[in-house]
Design a protein around this motif. Structure first.
Motif, PDB file in Angstrom:
ATOM      1  N   ARG A  58       0.755  -1.291   0.273  1.00  0.00           N
ATOM      2  CA  ARG A  58      -0.437   0.441   0.150  1.00  0.00           C
ATOM      3  C   ARG A  58       0.711   1.459  -0.030  1.00  0.00           C
ATOM      4  O   ARG A  58       0.298   2.539  -0.032  1.00  0.00           O
ATOM      5  CB  ARG A  58      -1.034   0.058   1.501  1.00  0.00           C
ATOM      6  CG  ARG A  58      -1.848  -1.258   0.759  1.00  0.00           C
ATOM      7  CD  ARG A  58      -2.789  -1.068   2.076  1.00  0.00           C
ATOM      8  NE  ARG A  58      -3.626  -2.007   2.420  1.00  0.00           N
ATOM      9  CZ  ARG A  58      -4.835  -2.168   3.391  1.00  0.00           C
ATOM     10  NH1 ARG A  58      -4.544  -0.886   4.526  1.00  0.00           N
ATOM     11  NH2 ARG A  58      -5.786  -2.721   3.490  1.00  0.00           N
ATOM     12  N   TYR A  59       2.266   1.256   0.287  1.00  0.00           N
ATOM     13  CA  TYR A  59       3.040   2.311   0.799  1.00  0.00           C
ATOM     14  C   TYR A  59       4.288   2.635  -0.510  1.00  0.00           C
ATOM     15  O   TYR A  59       5.282   3.377  -0.510  1.00  0.00           O
ATOM     16  CB  TYR A  59       3.268   2.073   2.253  1.00  0.00           C
ATOM     17  CG  TYR A  59       2.572   2.363   3.457  1.00  0.00           C
ATOM     18  CD1 TYR A  59       2.425   3.917   3.415  1.00  0.00           C
ATOM     19  CD2 TYR A  59       1.612   1.522   3.433  1.00  0.00           C
ATOM     20  CE1 TYR A  59       1.401   4.042   5.093  1.00  0.00           C
ATOM     21  CE2 TYR A  59       0.953   1.410   5.226  1.00  0.00           C
ATOM     22  CZ  TYR A  59       0.534   2.991   5.138  1.00  0.00           C
ATOM     23  OH  TYR A  59       0.149   2.823   6.196  1.00  0.00           O
ATOM     24  N   ARG A  60       4.057   1.430  -1.510  1.00  0.00           N
ATOM     25  CA  ARG A  60       5.803   1.779  -2.662  1.00  0.00           C
ATOM     26  C   ARG A  60       4.689   2.631  -3.097  1.00  0.00           C
ATOM     27  O   ARG A  60       3.504   3.246  -3.751  1.00  0.00           O
ATOM     28  CB  ARG A  60       4.756   0.338  -3.132  1.00  0.00           C
ATOM     29  CG  ARG A  60       3.908  -0.204  -4.249  1.00  0.00           C
ATOM     30  CD  ARG A  60       3.616  -1.534  -4.773  1.00  0.00           C
ATOM     31  NE  ARG A  60       2.611  -1.575  -5.178  1.00  0.00           N
ATOM     32  CZ  ARG A  60       2.014  -2.745  -6.030  1.00  0.00           C
ATOM     33  NH1 ARG A  60       3.040  -4.309  -5.538  1.00  0.00           N
ATOM     34  NH2 ARG A  60       1.199  -2.814  -6.848  1.00  0.00           N
ATOM     35  N   GLY A  61       6.012   3.225  -3.673  1.00  0.00           N
ATOM     36  CA  GLY A  61       5.739   4.485  -5.029  1.00  0.00           C
ATOM     37  C   GLY A  61       5.746   5.353  -4.296  1.00  0.00           C
ATOM     38  O   GLY A  61       5.598   6.459  -4.976  1.00  0.00           O
ATOM     39  N   ARG A  62       6.088   5.374  -2.934  1.00  0.00           N
ATOM     40  CA  ARG A  62       6.789   7.008  -2.682  1.00  0.00           C
ATOM     41  C   ARG A  62       8.149   6.908  -1.844  1.00  0.00           C
ATOM     42  O   ARG A  62       8.741   7.886  -0.522  1.00  0.00           O
ATOM     43  CB  ARG A  62       6.070   7.504  -0.864  1.00  0.00           C
ATOM     44  CG  ARG A  62       4.692   6.888  -0.764  1.00  0.00           C
ATOM     45  CD  ARG A  62       4.240   7.053   0.031  1.00  0.00           C
ATOM     46  NE  ARG A  62       1.882   6.767   0.663  1.00  0.00           N
ATOM     47  CZ  ARG A  62       1.677   6.962   2.074  1.00  0.00           C
ATOM     48  NH1 ARG A  62       2.162   7.004   2.531  1.00  0.00           N
ATOM     49  NH2 ARG A  62       0.281   6.234   1.345  1.00  0.00           N
ATOM     50  N   GLU A  64      10.195   4.488  -1.524  1.00  0.00           N
ATOM     51  CA  GLU A  64      11.118   3.753  -0.719  1.00  0.00           C
ATOM     52  C   GLU A  64      10.962   1.924  -1.255  1.00  0.00           C
ATOM     53  O   GLU A  64      10.158   2.057  -2.319  1.00  0.00           O
ATOM     54  CB  GLU A  64      10.756   3.403   0.640  1.00  0.00           C
ATOM     55  CG  GLU A  64      10.567   4.465   1.651  1.00  0.00           C
ATOM     56  CD  GLU A  64      12.240   4.772   1.989  1.00  0.00           C
ATOM     57  OE1 GLU A  64      12.834   3.379   2.326  1.00  0.00           O
ATOM     58  OE2 GLU A  64      13.254   5.369   1.546  1.00  0.00           O
ATOM     59  N   PRO A  65      12.120   2.028  -1.165  1.00  0.00           N
ATOM     60  CA  PRO A  65      12.299  -0.197  -1.803  1.00  0.00           C
ATOM     61  C   PRO A  65      11.193  -1.143  -1.138  1.00  0.00           C
ATOM     62  O   PRO A  65      11.289  -0.806  -0.234  1.00  0.00           O
ATOM     63  CB  PRO A  65      13.787  -0.120  -1.852  1.00  0.00           C
ATOM     64  CG  PRO A  65      14.812   1.164  -1.541  1.00  0.00           C
ATOM     65  CD  PRO A  65      13.832   1.722  -0.652  1.00  0.00           C
ATOM     66  N   LEU A  66      10.295  -1.366  -2.364  1.00  0.00           N
ATOM     67  CA  LEU A  66       9.370  -2.266  -1.848  1.00  0.00           C
ATOM     68  C   LEU A  66       9.618  -3.365  -0.630  1.00  0.00           C
ATOM     69  O   LEU A  66       9.764  -3.999   0.672  1.00  0.00           O
ATOM     70  CB  LEU A  66       8.910  -3.348  -3.015  1.00  0.00           C
ATOM     71  CG  LEU A  66       7.929  -4.222  -2.366  1.00  0.00           C
ATOM     72  CD1 LEU A  66       6.318  -3.452  -1.292  1.00  0.00           C
ATOM     73  CD2 LEU A  66       6.452  -4.624  -3.337  1.00  0.00           C
ATOM     74  N   ASP A  67      10.922  -3.310  -0.792  1.00  0.00           N
ATOM     75  CA  ASP A  67      12.015  -4.721   0.032  1.00  0.00           C
ATOM     76  C   ASP A  67      11.921  -4.280   1.896  1.00  0.00           C
ATOM     77  O   ASP A  67      11.935  -4.457   2.582  1.00  0.00           O
ATOM     78  CB  ASP A  67      13.482  -5.468  -0.626  1.00  0.00           C
ATOM     79  CG  ASP A  67      13.162  -5.983  -1.442  1.00  0.00           C
ATOM     80  OD1 ASP A  67      12.090  -6.799  -2.104  1.00  0.00           O
ATOM     81  OD2 ASP A  67      14.276  -6.213  -2.284  1.00  0.00           O
ATOM     82  N   ASP A  68      12.519  -3.054   1.409  1.00  0.00           N
ATOM     83  CA  ASP A  68      12.445  -2.559   2.819  1.00  0.00           C
ATOM     84  C   ASP A  68      10.992  -2.000   3.787  1.00  0.00           C
ATOM     85  O   ASP A  68      11.163  -2.249   4.846  1.00  0.00           O
ATOM     86  CB  ASP A  68      13.349  -0.621   2.695  1.00  0.00           C
ATOM     87  CG  ASP A  68      14.166  -0.711   2.389  1.00  0.00           C
ATOM     88  OD1 ASP A  68      15.276  -1.961   2.134  1.00  0.00           O
ATOM     89  OD2 ASP A  68      15.284   0.144   2.307  1.00  0.00           O
ATOM     90  N   LEU A  69      10.233  -2.104   2.705  1.00  0.00           N
ATOM     91  CA  LEU A  69       8.708  -1.392   3.359  1.00  0.00           C
ATOM     92  C   LEU A  69       8.079  -3.325   3.983  1.00  0.00           C
ATOM     93  O   LEU A  69       7.358  -2.817   5.223  1.00  0.00           O
ATOM     94  CB  LEU A  69       7.816  -0.715   2.291  1.00  0.00           C
ATOM     95  CG  LEU A  69       8.571   0.544   1.323  1.00  0.00           C
ATOM     96  CD1 LEU A  69       6.879   0.362   1.315  1.00  0.00           C
ATOM     97  CD2 LEU A  69       8.056   1.809   3.163  1.00  0.00           C
ATOM     98  N   GLU A  70       9.003  -4.064   2.954  1.00  0.00           N
ATOM     99  CA  GLU A  70       8.357  -5.752   3.404  1.00  0.00           C
ATOM    100  C   GLU A  70       9.022  -5.984   4.443  1.00  0.00           C
ATOM    101  O   GLU A  70       8.022  -6.484   5.414  1.00  0.00           O
ATOM    102  CB  GLU A  70       8.190  -6.560   2.281  1.00  0.00           C
ATOM    103  CG  GLU A  70       7.447  -6.321   0.895  1.00  0.00           C
ATOM    104  CD  GLU A  70       7.515  -7.341   0.471  1.00  0.00           C
ATOM    105  OE1 GLU A  70       8.627  -8.357   0.079  1.00  0.00           O
ATOM    106  OE2 GLU A  70       7.121  -7.295  -0.613  1.00  0.00           O
ATOM    107  N   GLN A  71       9.962  -5.691   5.278  1.00  0.00           N
ATOM    108  CA  GLN A  71      11.249  -5.788   6.426  1.00  0.00           C
ATOM    109  C   GLN A  71       9.880  -4.894   7.464  1.00  0.00           C
ATOM    110  O   GLN A  71       9.786  -5.721   8.670  1.00  0.00           O
ATOM    111  CB  GLN A  71      12.266  -5.641   6.263  1.00  0.00           C
ATOM    112  CG  GLN A  71      13.512  -5.731   7.205  1.00  0.00           C
ATOM    113  CD  GLN A  71      13.660  -7.417   7.643  1.00  0.00           C
ATOM    114  OE1 GLN A  71      13.310  -8.196   6.349  1.00  0.00           O
ATOM    115  NE2 GLN A  71      13.604  -7.492   8.657  1.00  0.00           N
TER     116      GLN A  71
END
Length: 379
Positions: A58-62, A64-71
């Protein structure tokens, strides 16, 4: 999902209803032996990982890498599982709040390139959300006042949030400029030439030269150019005539100019010499070639008459003895009145007179008066 004391989960490994899975996990955790608690927790965390991934996307595209957001989302999930209490409500709702909070905290604390207060960071997020909503409803970009009215905030606070948003992801000064194919960087287009920097060398040189001047000359320069005093003010302060101040400043500035452009520092005429000795004197002597007149001191309108009398006497004496030579080695300054006297002597002398020992800045004045043709090397 049904939790047992066996080594692995049942074949129904993924459940859509996390609330039911959470209740099953809580029951198994309370009824099971203590040695199985860590295993049950690991199984439930693995079951909920897809849910954390959906929250992170939901927070991708801002930026930040998606891998970091998933972590970050998985860390929030673990916190939600460890703090979960079935008696306080839905696990899914609690997990959403916990994971969202961790993601927002990550954006607030680690993604801003410039430190901005938390209040402004939170307001920036709200301003961006309201801007998108108003743009869609108004079919145009909203004004600051319209955003402030929607948020119930002041125009000053919204303006601060808009300005601060530039500190989230600033552009690097090493970024290539548009249309240059990487040939130029953004930092090369910022700023301007510092004219004061170009004058640093000259300022240092002048400061060193000023130390070579007598105290009186330095005082006059400071009063004239730093204190912005007039020549009359300087004369009154030092107890001398305004004409003397003018001559001294002219001589001093001429010496500074010559020293600035010369490889060797020229001799200062008058350094350590009392001001009375600078008064103009004329001496005449006989030589093998004729008559030589030596002029010592400054020539101005006050001393021009004495110079005229001496030169006219020398012109008459040289008429039968040879060439008239005027030695200007010790004449540091000459004004218009003195030039008139030299011009008159040049017109009367026969054969033509010659000028020797001419200082560089005096030579420039002679050239303006048309007397440079009489300048010769000192014999």
């Amino acid at each position: 999902m049904r939790y047992t004391d066996e080594a692995g989960p049942s074949s129904d490994s993924v459940l859509a209803d996390l609330d039911a899975a959470a209740l099953s996990y809580a029951t198994a955790l309370s009824d099971g032996p203590d040695g199985q608690r860590a295993l049950l927790r690991d199984r439930f965390v693995a079951e909920c990982l897809p849910f954390a991934g959906r929250m992170a996307r939901r927070y991708r595209g801002r930026g930040e890498p998606l891998d970091d957001l998933e972590q970050v989302a998985r860390m929030g999930l673990v916190k939600a599982i460890d703090r979960y209490d079935p008696e306080r409500g839905s696990f899914t709702a609690y997990a959403v709040m916990t994971i969202s909070g961790e993601l927002k905290r990550h954006f607030r604390d680690t993604t801003w390139a410039v430190h901005v207060p938390r209040r402004v960071q939170d307001l920036t997020l709200e301003v961006n959300r309201v801007r998108m909503d108003l743009t869609a409803s108004l079919s145009r970009p909203p004004a600051i006042a319209e955003i402030a009215d929607r948020l119930g905030a002041t125009v000053e606070d919204v303006t601060e949030a808009v300005v601060s948003s530039a500190g989230h992801s600033p552009i690097s000064l090493n970024a290539p400029t548009m249309g240059t194919d990487g040939a130029a960087e953004l930092g090369e287009l910022l700023g301007d030439v510092d004219r004061d920097l170009e004058a640093v060398d000259d300022s240092i040189t002048v400061a060193e030269l000023l130390l070579r001047l007598p105290a009186r000359e330095r005082t006059m320069l400071m009063m004239r150019f730093h204190g912005n005093h007039t020549q009359a003010d300087i004369a009154a302060e030092l107890g001398i005539s305004q004409m003397h101040v003018s001559r001294t400043l002219t001589r001093t500035l001429a010496w500074l100019r010559e020293a600035m452009i010369s490889d060797t520092i020229p001799r200062w005429h008058g350094a350590g010499v009392p001001s009375e000795s600078l008064a103009m004197r004329v001496s005449t002597c006989r030589t093998a070639d004729g008559i030589t007149v030596r002029i010592i001191g400054e020539v101005d309108r006050d001393s021009a008459d004495r110079l005229r009398a001496g030169l006219l006497h020398a012109v008459r004496a040289a008429a039968g003895l040879g060439r008239l030579t005027i030695d200007l080695t010790n004449m540091p300054l000459i004004d218009a009145a003195g030039l008139a006297v030299l011009t008159e002597a040049a017109e009367l002398a026969e054969p033509p007179l010659q000028l020797v020992g001419v200082q560089r800045y005096v030579a420039k004045v002679l050239a303006v008066a048309g007397l440079d043709s009489h300048v010769a090397d000192r014999p």
